[in-house]
Scaffold this motif. Structure first.
Motif, PDB file in Angstrom:
ATOM      1  N   LEU A 312       0.833  -1.210   0.000  1.00 16.74           N
ATOM      2  CA  LEU A 312       0.000   0.000   0.000  1.00 16.74           C
ATOM      3  C   LEU A 312       0.862   1.252   0.000  1.00 16.74           C
ATOM      4  CD1 LEU A 312      -3.002   0.802   0.086  1.00 16.74           C
ATOM      5  CD2 LEU A 312      -2.808   0.934   2.573  1.00 16.74           C
ATOM      6  N   ASP A 313       1.987   1.218   0.702  1.00 22.52           N
ATOM      7  CA  ASP A 313       2.906   2.358   0.678  1.00 22.52           C
ATOM      8  C   ASP A 313       3.456   2.581  -0.724  1.00 22.52           C
ATOM      9  OD1 ASP A 313       2.461   2.611   3.382  1.00 22.52           O
ATOM     10  OD2 ASP A 313       4.225   1.412   3.936  1.00 22.52           O
ATOM     11  N   THR A 314       3.799   1.469  -1.434  1.00 18.29           N
ATOM     12  CA  THR A 314       4.298   1.600  -2.812  1.00 18.29           C
ATOM     13  C   THR A 314       3.231   2.171  -3.726  1.00 18.29           C
ATOM     14  OG1 THR A 314       5.730  -0.319  -2.470  1.00 18.29           O
ATOM     15  CG2 THR A 314       5.308   0.324  -4.728  1.00 18.29           C
ATOM     16  N   LEU A 315       1.970   1.735  -3.556  1.00 20.87           N
ATOM     17  CA  LEU A 315       0.879   2.270  -4.366  1.00 20.87           C
ATOM     18  C   LEU A 315       0.674   3.756  -4.126  1.00 20.87           C
ATOM     19  CD1 LEU A 315      -1.741  -0.636  -4.057  1.00 20.87           C
ATOM     20  CD2 LEU A 315      -0.327  -0.066  -6.034  1.00 20.87           C
ATOM     21  N   GLU A 316       0.895   4.205  -2.913  1.00 21.03           N
ATOM     22  CA  GLU A 316       0.746   5.644  -2.617  1.00 21.03           C
ATOM     23  C   GLU A 316       1.832   6.450  -3.308  1.00 21.03           C
ATOM     24  OE1 GLU A 316      -0.163   8.476   1.251  1.00 21.03           O
ATOM     25  OE2 GLU A 316       0.592   6.450   1.532  1.00 21.03           O
ATOM     26  N   GLU A 317       3.065   5.943  -3.324  1.00 24.50           N
ATOM     27  CA  GLU A 317       4.143   6.610  -4.045  1.00 24.50           C
ATOM     28  C   GLU A 317       3.843   6.635  -5.553  1.00 24.50           C
ATOM     29  OE1 GLU A 317       6.719   8.212  -2.930  1.00 24.50           O
ATOM     30  OE2 GLU A 317       6.220   7.813  -0.822  1.00 24.50           O
ATOM     31  N   ASN A 318       3.306   5.534  -6.094  1.00 24.77           N
ATOM     32  CA  ASN A 318       2.953   5.491  -7.519  1.00 24.77           C
ATOM     33  C   ASN A 318       1.887   6.522  -7.848  1.00 24.77           C
ATOM     34  OD1 ASN A 318       4.734   3.405  -7.813  1.00 24.77           O
ATOM     35  ND2 ASN A 318       3.173   1.795  -7.758  1.00 24.77           N
ATOM     36  N   LYS A 319       0.954   6.696  -6.946  1.00 26.79           N
ATOM     37  CA  LYS A 319      -0.108   7.688  -7.165  1.00 26.79           C
ATOM     38  C   LYS A 319       0.486   9.092  -7.281  1.00 26.79           C
ATOM     39  CE  LYS A 319      -2.381   9.294  -3.799  1.00 26.79           C
ATOM     40  NZ  LYS A 319      -3.214   9.548  -2.619  1.00 26.79           N
ATOM     41  N   LYS A 320       1.410   9.427  -6.406  1.00 25.68           N
ATOM     42  CA  LYS A 320       2.022  10.765  -6.448  1.00 25.68           C
ATOM     43  C   LYS A 320       2.841  10.955  -7.723  1.00 25.68           C
ATOM     44  CE  LYS A 320       2.331  11.320  -1.424  1.00 25.68           C
ATOM     45  NZ  LYS A 320       3.258  11.503  -0.283  1.00 25.68           N
ATOM     46  N   TYR A 321       3.558   9.906  -8.122  1.00 29.54           N
ATOM     47  CA  TYR A 321       4.366  10.001  -9.343  1.00 29.54           C
ATOM     48  C   TYR A 321       3.474  10.164 -10.584  1.00 29.54           C
ATOM     49  CZ  TYR A 321       7.617   8.710 -13.042  1.00 29.54           C
ATOM     50  OH  TYR A 321       8.371   8.710 -14.191  1.00 29.54           O
ATOM     51  N   ALA A 322       2.330   9.480 -10.619  1.00 29.81           N
ATOM     52  CA  ALA A 322       1.404   9.613 -11.745  1.00 29.81           C
ATOM     53  C   ALA A 322       0.844  11.022 -11.831  1.00 29.81           C
ATOM     54  CB  ALA A 322       0.273   8.588 -11.601  1.00 29.81           C
ATOM     55  N   ARG A 323       0.590  11.649 -10.710  1.00 33.41           N
ATOM     56  CA  ARG A 323       0.091  13.038 -10.713  1.00 33.41           C
ATOM     57  C   ARG A 323       1.133  13.988 -11.297  1.00 33.41           C
ATOM     58  NH1 ARG A 323      -1.865  14.282  -4.798  1.00 33.41           N
ATOM     59  NH2 ARG A 323      -2.211  16.339  -5.755  1.00 33.41           N
ATOM     60  N   SER A 324       2.416  13.760 -10.970  1.00 36.48           N
ATOM     61  CA  SER A 324       3.463  14.636 -11.524  1.00 36.48           C
ATOM     62  C   SER A 324       3.612  14.437 -13.033  1.00 36.48           C
ATOM     63  CB  SER A 324       4.787  14.364 -10.819  1.00 36.48           C
ATOM     64  OG  SER A 324       5.236  13.039 -11.101  1.00 36.48           O
ATOM     65  N   LEU A 325       3.481  13.199 -13.522  1.00 31.66           N
ATOM     66  CA  LEU A 325       3.549  12.946 -14.963  1.00 31.66           C
ATOM     67  C   LEU A 325       2.409  13.638 -15.691  1.00 31.66           C
ATOM     68  CD1 LEU A 325       4.498   9.141 -15.144  1.00 31.66           C
ATOM     69  CD2 LEU A 325       5.978  11.110 -15.551  1.00 31.66           C
ATOM     70  N   PHE A 326       1.225  13.658 -15.102  1.00 34.33           N
ATOM     71  CA  PHE A 326       0.083  14.323 -15.732  1.00 34.33           C
ATOM     72  C   PHE A 326       0.318  15.826 -15.856  1.00 34.33           C
ATOM     73  CE2 PHE A 326      -3.975  16.577 -14.979  1.00 34.33           C
ATOM     74  CZ  PHE A 326      -4.545  16.349 -16.224  1.00 34.33           C
ATOM     75  N   ARG A 327       0.835  16.461 -14.822  1.00 27.66           N
ATOM     76  CA  ARG A 327       1.102  17.910 -14.873  1.00 27.66           C
ATOM     77  C   ARG A 327       2.115  18.236 -15.969  1.00 27.66           C
ATOM     78  NH1 ARG A 327       0.685  17.493  -9.140  1.00 27.66           N
ATOM     79  NH2 ARG A 327       2.937  17.152  -8.986  1.00 27.66           N
ATOM     80  N   LYS A 328       3.164  17.411 -16.104  1.00 27.40           N
ATOM     81  CA  LYS A 328       4.187  17.643 -17.125  1.00 27.40           C
ATOM     82  C   LYS A 328       3.614  17.465 -18.531  1.00 27.40           C
ATOM     83  CE  LYS A 328       8.752  16.053 -18.605  1.00 27.40           C
ATOM     84  NZ  LYS A 328       9.855  15.101 -18.355  1.00 27.40           N
ATOM     85  N   ALA A 329       2.779  16.463 -18.768  1.00 24.92           N
ATOM     86  CA  ALA A 329       2.195  16.230 -20.088  1.00 24.92           C
ATOM     87  C   ALA A 329       1.281  17.373 -20.493  1.00 24.92           C
ATOM     88  CB  ALA A 329       1.435  14.901 -20.084  1.00 24.92           C
ATOM     89  N   LYS A 330       0.513  17.934 -19.567  1.00 20.47           N
ATOM     90  CA  LYS A 330      -0.391  19.042 -19.882  1.00 20.47           C
ATOM     91  C   LYS A 330       0.393  20.300 -20.245  1.00 20.47           C
ATOM     92  CE  LYS A 330      -4.501  21.357 -18.130  1.00 20.47           C
ATOM     93  NZ  LYS A 330      -4.011  22.695 -18.425  1.00 20.47           N
ATOM     94  N   ASP A 331       1.528  20.517 -19.572  1.00 19.85           N
ATOM     95  CA  ASP A 331       2.362  21.683 -19.903  1.00 19.85           C
ATOM     96  C   ASP A 331       2.928  21.564 -21.313  1.00 19.85           C
ATOM     97  OD1 ASP A 331       1.841  22.671 -17.411  1.00 19.85           O
ATOM     98  OD2 ASP A 331       3.712  21.913 -16.512  1.00 19.85           O
ATOM     99  N   ASN A 332       3.326  20.374 -21.751  1.00 21.02           N
ATOM    100  CA  ASN A 332       3.871  20.187 -23.108  1.00 21.02           C
ATOM    101  C   ASN A 332       2.827  20.476 -24.172  1.00 21.02           C
ATOM    102  OD1 ASN A 332       6.369  19.472 -22.134  1.00 21.02           O
ATOM    103  ND2 ASN A 332       5.943  17.258 -22.172  1.00 21.02           N
TER     104      ASN A 332
END
Length: 1175
Positions: A312-332
């Protein structure tokens, strides 16, 4: 799931709740730990959604989607199952009041005891053993309630309990009797089998529709280690052979085979009753009541939950990383909007580029029209040339046809002459016969003439004697004249004889010259024929040497044949069955001496190609015309032909039997077209005639014709077959004139045969030339002899005439001068008669000679006629040869003209094909232009291309704009669509990871709640079991006026019993078991065992040799107590094993006693590692 399945009821007196624990189980376990289900390590996410074409404005913002779970698990400590299980555990023991109250409750329950009755299912009805341990064959039928198995040591009592455990799937190590199955096979046997019948009735029966009222379990095992189960219904039908199905049955009936409390073996009973300490007793308690199984299951559940919390801790880290990838893709995506101006410019030049290509293709289409006009002009010229070549061919063809007609006319002229020659030969034979007869007559008359001459000469001598007598009387002058007359006559006779001999010699010389002339005329054609054969043989040798390894050279027009073979190979995909040909190439001859005759027999068929269907034949005909291979194609069935019943006897050599075929179609063609299986081969002509037309007996079976070899002409032969009217037909077969053989034969053998034949021909040609020279010399000598003979004949004839005139003159003078006396007159009269007779005979002789000359003349005339006919035939043959040469030359000229005509027509066809190709190219170009216009129209309406712009310059401009856009896209990591897709993918990934985290957190909380609930119930279950066991133990001790306690220390995992045999003592502590006597110790341990049994839920309880260390008193009390306890355990089956005899006072209707037979003398010892039971 509740950790214990129990029922509670109101106590009638005290009003307290008393729990009767029936069984305990866990849904996490069926039989063993390796079958437990585990939570998956991964949680599946949703599939990605499709990308829309224009979603830039609709992309969601990165909202704060925290759901209260963030940072909620990163610092949690792992759950310690053992600590939580034992937390708050109270090991206090009940006080005296509680103990007394528990005893009263048990006594009250005993007072309410109803009659024991058998269970409807889950009890053992029968056990069978075959070649198991010490039993060859044993069948034990058990009672439904209490069973005692008794017998002396070594009788095999314990084998029953061991068989029960192994047959129902128990491990060999549980029995403490062996390490592997082969240890349990009776000594001297290779296999063993066990069978257990389980009762299966009532509403809780297991699959009664399948198994019926009983379930029979069989297990078979061998020395080699193989083992197998069979589960049968009550009718003996095998339902399953899987151990998993057996485990389902034992689980359904709660048959706990690995539970030592259910089946207490001999060693385990000894250990439990005599040597077990507090730890060992607690282990029996903990395992026998299924607390250990539940504890292990909950431990696995807790470990799985701890792993899930870490995940569950790993899934929480994955969730945060996915949010950062989304912000970067929208900026591009936002940054890419700056390239829209370049794209407008790109689209402008792209439209011009599309229509520029259209203009380029339209120019190509205009050039195609010019090319069509040029080829049409070329075709007109080639057609005119082809017409000229066709006219030339017509002229050559007419000449060839005329030459062929002349050859046939020449052959027609030769036929009547040959017939006349045949008649002339018959007439000549008749004349020769007449010559022989006349010659014989001439010889006979010659004999008469000789006799007449002898008489005349005798009379002349007598007359001479008479005349000398008269002369002596008349003087000597008359005698001289008579002498002179006699001399003249003798001379005349001599000359006449010489003349006759000369006439005979002249005819013989003429015949000799004629014979020499005939011999020369016959020898010259033979010499010419030999010379032709010699030249032909040399040519064959040269062809054989030059064509080694080139089988195609044996066929006419080998180049065209090779072209046809190449076409067939290239177009083989068009055929259903690839044609086979030429046929001769697929035939191999086993007896090369018959090569020429077989080649002549098959003729043009060896040049043919073979097809199996009309479509393939039609395609082949087209390819043959294209390759100019003017031979035939045959349609042959491809199914093999069985000729067994149509062939002659096995000792008859046939054409089919001396041939081998590399293809079945070639064999079928030989059978269908030439009847090769029914044409016999016999080398000698007389033997062939006797074989085909036997004088005695029937004709040979299944033989249509017989071929034989010519006696002198190499390669030639004859064909013998029945005529149309049933007679005999005999026809010659010329040698094969094709030179090289078309069959697959040994070229070295053929070359060697030709070389040997060349030597023979050289020798025969030399002999023919030598003979011709000798005959020409004989003609010359005969001519000279005739000339000399004619000169001598004229001289002799003149001298003979002169001598005859002189004799006549002298005779007249003598007659005039002398008057002859009577005797002389008589003699002279007789002489005149003799001379007359001689003259008459001579006239006859001369007539016969003239007849002979006349007949000889006729013979010479007839021979001359024959010679003339032979000359005519020879002239016609020569003329026919010349005409054949002329026909051959005309055929060559026709073939050349045909070749030129075909070449001209081929050029026309090629040009027309080129024109058709250009038309097709034009059509394709029109399609290309239309397609370019269609594709360009998809881009935009037709636009004007900037002056000076070409496709290359536009392409360079587009490339430069594309480079700039690509550079920007490369920096951002993709084009607009790609960046949009990545943004959508990033959003979906963010949503998916968030959903996975939320779902995993829900699962984790649910599992934590379940773990707490199960652990609480397990602790409550353990407490109820402990209370039940303590109370039952105290109650059982009171039956013998003992007092004692059962103390359970769950943290330390200890179970202690304290027993005071003297109930009158004031102290309530009791004594440790080590201070008790053997009987007291065994009795107290039996009470403990019964207390634990009372807490079990298994329907069967087994105990082996529980009373081995008891005295008779304790044994009697224990036996009674065990029977009473068993009766109170309603519907439970007990199997008790004892080496002692039973007291009849304890036996009731519910007790079954099974006595084992005494062991046999000399019984073999048990397997290694085990000893016999103590006696």
């Amino acid at each position: 799931m509740a950790p214990a399945d129990g029922r509670k009821r109101k106590a009638s007196a005290a009003g307290e709740e008393v729990f009767e624990v029936e069984t305990a189980s866990s849904s996490l376990s069926r039989a063993s730990l390796n079958k437990r289900q585990r939570v998956s390590d991964t949680i599946n996410g949703d599939a990605p959604t499709d990308i829309e074409d224009d979603v830039l404005a609709d992309l969601p913002s990165d909202t704060d989607d925290r759901d209260g779970h963030e940072n909620g698990h990163l610092n949690d400590e792992p759950f310690d199952y053992a600590t939580q299980r034992d937390a708050g555990l109270d090991d206090d023991q009940p006080d005296e009041t509680e103990q007394q109250r528990a005893i009263e409750q048990i006594q009250e329950r005993a007072s309410r005891f109803t009659e024991n009755h058998a269970a409807e299912n889950a009890i053992i009805e029968e056990v069978q053993c075959t070649n198991f341990m010490c039993h060859s064959r044993l069948t034990i039928e058990l009672g439904p309630l209490i069973n005692f198995i008794i017998g002396h040591n070594g009788s095999g009592k314990s084998a029953v309990l061991t068989a029960l455990q192994l047959c129902l799937g128990g491990k060999t190590t549980v029995t403490n009797r062996g390490q592997k199955l082969s240890d349990f096979i009776k000594q001297g046997s290779d296999s063993a089998s066990l069978s257990v019948r389980i009762k299966n009735q009532g509403p809780s029966a297991y699959n009664p529709d399948v198994y019926g009222q009983s379930i029979i379990v069989e297990r078979h095992f061998t020395k080699t280690g193989t083992s197998g189960f069979k589960i049968k219904n009550s009718q003996g039908k095998v339902i399953s052979t899987k151990k998993l199905d057996l485990e389902d049955i034992t689980d359904a009936f709660a048959l706990q085979l690995d539970n030592p409390m259910m089946c207490l073996t001999q060693d385990q009973a000894r250990e439990f009753l005599n040597n077990s300490g507090p730890k060992e007793k607690y282990k029996f308690f903990f395992k026998g009541t299924q607390l250990e199984t539940l504890d292990n299951d909950y431990q696995i559940m807790s470990d799985t939950l701890n792993n899930l919390e870490l995940k569950l801790d790993t899934l929480e880290e994955n969730k945060k990383y996915a949010r950062s990838l989304f912000r970067k893709a929208k900026d591009n995506v936002d940054k890419l909007k700056a390239t829209d101006g370049l794209k407008d410019q790109y689209y402008k030049y792209e439209r011009q580029m599309a229509w520029c290509q259209v203009e380029h293709e339209e120019k190509k289409l205009a050039r195609a029209d010019d090319e069509i006009r040029e080829i049409q002009t070329k075709i007109e010229g080639k057609k005119a040339d082809a017409d000229d070549k066709s006219k030339d061919y017509d002229v050559a063809n007419a000449a060839a046809e005329q030459a062929h007609v002349e050859v046939q006319e020449c052959e027609s002229k030769a036929e009547p002459i040959k017939e006349e020659q045949s008649h002339a030969q018959e007439e000549f034979a008749r004349i020769r016969k007449e010559v022989a007869e006349t010659l014989q007559q001439h010889r006979d008359i010659g004999g008469d003439l000789s006799a007449a001459k002898k008489r005349r000469e005798k009379l002349q001598m007598e007359i001479a004697t008479e005349e000398r007598r008269i002369a002596d009387a008349n003087g000597g002058q008359h005698a001289e004249k008579v002498d002179e007359l006699s001399t003249a006559k003798e001379k005349a006779t001599q000359l006449e004889n010489e003349l006759q001999e000369s006439s005979k010699g002249f005819r013989e010389l003429e015949l000799a010259k004629k014979a020499a002339d005939n011999a020369v005329n016959e020898a010259k054609p033979r010499g010419k024929s030999k010379r032709d054969e010699l030249e032909k043989c040399k040519a064959n040798i040269e062809r054989l040497e030059s064509s080694r390894g080139k089988w195609i050279k044996a066929y006419p027009s080998p180049d065209n044949l090779q072209k046809l073979l190449d076409l067939i190979q290239r177009e083989q995909h068009r055929f259903k069955d690839k044609p086979v040909g030429p046929m001769g190439h697929f035939v191999r001859i086993l007896k090369p001496e018959w090569t020429s005759i077989v080649e002549r027999l098959f003729g043009g068929n060896y040049n043919a190609f073979l097809c199996t269907n009309k479509d393939d034949q039609r395609i082949l005909s087209q390819l043959m015309k294209q390759a100019r291979w003017e031979q035939m194609s045959l349609l042959i069935d491809k199914m093999p032909i069985n000729t067994t019943t149509n062939e002659p006897d096995s000792d008859v050599v046939t054409v089919l039997r001396i041939l081998e075929f590399d293809n079945e179609l070639a064999r079928n063609a030989a059978i269908i077209n030439q009847a090769a299986e029914q044409i016999a081969l016999v080398r000698n002509r007389d033997e062939a005639n006797e074989f085909m037309f036997p004088k005695n007996g029937p004709r040979p079976r299944s033989v249509r014709a017989t071929l034989c070899m010519h006696e002198t002409r190499r390669g030639a032969g004859f064909r013998l077959q029945p005529g149309s009217g049933g007679g005999e037909s005999f026809s010659p077969m010329p040698s094969w004139g094709g030179g090289l053989t078309r069959m697959n034969t040994n070229s070295d053998y053929q070359l060697r045969e030709e070389q040997e034949h060349l030597q023979i021909l050289n020798r025969e040609y030399k002999e023919t030339q030598d003979q011709l020279r000798e005959l020409e010399k004989a003609i010359k000598e005969a001519s000279q002899a005739i000339f000399r003979h004619d000169r001598d004949h004229k001289r002799i004839k003149l001298q003979s005439q002169q001598a005859r005139d002189r004799a006549n003159a002298l005779h007249d003078e003598i007659e005039a001068e002398t008057a002859q006396p009577d005797q002389l007159l008589l003699l002279e009269g007789q002489l005149r008669s003799a001379e007359e007779e001689e003259r008459n005979t001579e006239v006859q002789f001369q007539g016969a000679f003239e007849d002979l000359n006349r007949i000889n003349a006729e013979s010479r005339a007839q021979k001359s006629k024959l010679d003339d006919l032979e000359k005519q035939i020879s002239d016609l043959s020569t003329q026919q040869s010349k005409l054949a040469i002329r026909e051959q030359k005309a055929a060559v000229r026709r073939e050349t003209a045909l070749k030129k005509k075909n070449e001209a027509l081929a050029i026309v066809r090629d040009a027309e094909r080129d024109l058709e190709n250009v038309y097709q190219d034009k059509k394709r170009q029109e399609d290309v232009v239309a397609e370019h216009i269609r594709q360009a129209s998809l881009i935009s309406e037709r636009v004007e291309v900037e002056p000076g712009r070409t496709a290359d310059s536009l392409d360079q401009t587009l490339t430069e704009i594309r480079r700039k856009i690509t550079q920007t896209q490369t920096q951002l990591g993709g084009d607009k669509v790609e960046l949009k897709r990545r943004a959508l993918d990033a959003k979906e990934h963010r949503d998916r990871e968030t959903a996975r985290f939320v779902e995993a957190d829900k699962i984790c909380k649910a599992l934590k709640f379940a773990r707490k609930q199960r652990l609480d119930r397990w602790q409550m279950f353990r407490r109820f079991i402990s209370v039940r066991a303590r109370n039952q133990f105290m109650y059982l001790l009171s039956n013998r006026k003992f007092r004692g306690q059962l103390k359970l220390y769950h943290k330390e995992k200890l179970l202690e019993i304290q027993v005071e045999p003297d109930i009158t003592r004031a102290s309530d502590k009791g004594r440790q078991t080590k201070t008790l006597s053997g009987g007291e110790k065994s009795y107290s341990t039996i009470c403990l065992l019964l207390s634990l049994w009372d807490a079990m839920g298994s329907p069967i309880r087994c105990l082996d040799e529980f009373d081995v260390f008891m005295d008779n008193v304790n044994r009697d009390v224990s036996m009674k107590m065990m029977i009473e306890a068993a009766r109170q355990s309603v519907s439970k089956q007990f199997i008790l094993i004892s080496p002692q005899s039973m007291n009849a006072s304890h036996i009731g209707n519910d007790v079954t006693v099974i006595k084992m037979s005494d062991p046999e003398r000399g019984q073999q010892p048990l397997p290694s590692g085990f000893t016999r039971e103590r006696r």
